[in-house]
Design an enzyme around this catalytic site. Structure first.
Site, short mmCIF file in Angstrom:
data_model
loop_
_atom_site.label_atom_id
_atom_site.label_comp_id
_atom_site.label_asym_id
_atom_site.label_seq_id
_atom_site.Cartn_x
_atom_site.Cartn_y
_atom_site.Cartn_z
N HIS A 174 -5.12 15.13 3.89
CA HIS A 174 -4.41 14.16 4.72
C HIS A 174 -3.61 14.88 5.79
O HIS A 174 -3.46 16.10 5.76
CB HIS A 174 -3.48 13.29 3.87
CG HIS A 174 -4.18 12.20 3.13
ND1 HIS A 174 -4.73 12.39 1.89
CD2 HIS A 174 -4.44 10.91 3.47
CE1 HIS A 174 -5.29 11.26 1.48
NE2 HIS A 174 -5.13 10.35 2.42
N ASN A 181 -5.44 2.17 -1.91
CA ASN A 181 -6.17 2.25 -0.65
C ASN A 181 -6.81 0.90 -0.37
O ASN A 181 -7.54 0.37 -1.22
CB ASN A 181 -7.23 3.35 -0.72
CG ASN A 181 -7.73 3.76 0.65
OD1 ASN A 181 -8.12 2.93 1.45
ND2 ASN A 181 -7.71 5.06 0.92
N LYS A 201 2.13 13.04 5.58
CA LYS A 201 2.02 12.27 4.35
C LYS A 201 3.03 12.80 3.34
O LYS A 201 3.09 14.01 3.07
CB LYS A 201 0.60 12.35 3.78
CG LYS A 201 0.42 11.48 2.53
CD LYS A 201 -1.03 11.37 2.14
CE LYS A 201 -1.20 10.57 0.85
NZ LYS A 201 -0.67 9.20 0.97
N GLY A 236 0.81 -1.21 0.00
CA GLY A 236 0.00 0.00 0.00
C GLY A 236 0.84 1.26 0.00
O GLY A 236 0.31 2.36 0.18
N ALA A 289 -2.50 -1.70 -4.01
CA ALA A 289 -3.70 -0.86 -4.01
C ALA A 289 -3.35 0.51 -3.46
O ALA A 289 -2.54 0.63 -2.53
CB ALA A 289 -4.82 -1.49 -3.18
#
Length: 243
Positions: free
Chosen positions: A134, A101, A138, A73, A99
Site C-alpha cells: 500500500h 474492502n 496507510k 471501511g 468490510a
C-alpha cells in the site's frame, strides 16, 4: 439518497465523486470525529465511515444512537467491532455493514481465495503466505484485506492456527506488508512448494473501485435493519457469477 461522510480524506473525496455521479447528495462531511455535530435522522439516510481508527467506533455508535445506518471501511479499530455489532443489535432500528474492502473486484478475489484454500488444504507440500503493498500514508499494517484473506484460509485449513506479521510461528500464515509511494493496494496469496508455486493477485489501479463499492453498499443498506456483510450487499452480483 442523503449521505453523511465520516472522514473526508482521499477516500471520502472519492466516495463523494462517485455518490454525486450516481445522483446522491452529500449532506455532511467531517474530517475525523463526529462529536461536535448534531445528527438528524430526517436529514441523513446513511453514513459512510472512512475516518481513522481512533474515531471509527465513536462515529459508528453515535450514528446508531440516532438510528442512522452505517457503512464502514475504516480499518485498525476491530478490537471494538463486536461491541459495535452488539450496540447495533441492541438499538434495533439501524443497519451496519463493515468490510475490510468494498471493491467489487476484491470481493470476487475473496471468493477465489476461499475456493483455492479449500482445494489446497490437503496438499501438505505447499506453504502459504500473503503479501500486501500500500501507499506510505496507510496507518495500519497489515491491511484489513490481508487479514480477511488470512482468516478465510485459516477457516478452510485446520492445520493453520493464526496469521502473523513478518515472523510466523509454526502453523501460522506469514503476512508481509510493504509501503510504497502511490500504490493503491496490491494483495497476493502464494502457495509455494519445491516443485511449483501457485498465486492469485488483486491489484487496484485507483480508489474508485473502493469508493463505488462503498456507495453500492450504502444504497443496499438504506432502510435495512441489522448487521450485514459486503457479501450480502453484493449477493446478486456474486451469485450470478456462479450460474
Amino acid at each position: 439518497m442523503k449521505i453523511a461522510l465520516l472522514g473526508y480524506g482521499r477516500m471520502g473525496r472519492a466516495i463523494e465523486e462517485i455518490a454525486t455521479e450516481r445522483g446522491h447528495k452529500i449532506v455532511l462531511k467531517i474530517s475525523e470525529d463526529i462529536d461536535t455535530y448534531d445528527l438528524d435522522k430526517s436529514e441523513i439516510d446513511v453514513a459512510i465511515d472512512f475516518s481513522v481508527p481512533k474515531a471509527a467506533f465513536k462515529n459508528i455508535t453515535t450514528c446508531f444512537k440516532h438510528n442512522i445506518p452505517v457503512v464502514s471501511g475504516t480499518t485498525g479499530w476491530l478490537n471494538d467491532y463486536e461491541k459495535a455489532v452488539n450496540l447495533c443489535k441492541e438499538q434495533g432500528n439501524c443497519g451496519f455493514i463493515y468490510a475490510s474492502n468494498f471493491s467489487i473486484g476484491v470481493n470476487v478475489f475473496f471468493e477465489l481465495n476461499e475456493k483455492l484454500a479449500s482445494m489446497m488444504k490437503s496438499l501438505d507440500e505447499y506453504s502459504v503466505e500473503i503479501e500486501e503493498i500500500h501507499h506510505t500514508k496507510k496507518l495500519d499494517a497489515p491491511s484489513g484485506t490481508a487479514i480477511t484473506l488470512a482468516q478465510q484460509i485459516i477457516a478452510k485449513n485446520p492445520r493453520l492456527k493464526d496469521w502473523q506479521l513478518d515472523h510466523p510461528e509454526k502453523n501460522e500464515i506469514p503476512i508481509y506488508a510493504k509501503r510504497i509511494d502511490d500504490v493503491h493496494g496490491t494483495h497476493t496469496v502464494s502457495y509455494k512448494s519445491s516443485i511449483d508455486d501457485i498465486e492469485i493477485m488483486h491489484t487496484a489501479h485507483s480508489r474508485k473501485g473502493f469508493a463505488k463499492g462503498a456507495v453500492i453498499a450504502a444504497e443496499w443498506l438504506k432502510d435495512k435493519k441489522g448487521v450485514f456483510t459486503m457479501k450480502d450487499a453484493l449477493s446478486g452480483i456474486l451469485n450470478s457469477s456462479e450460474e
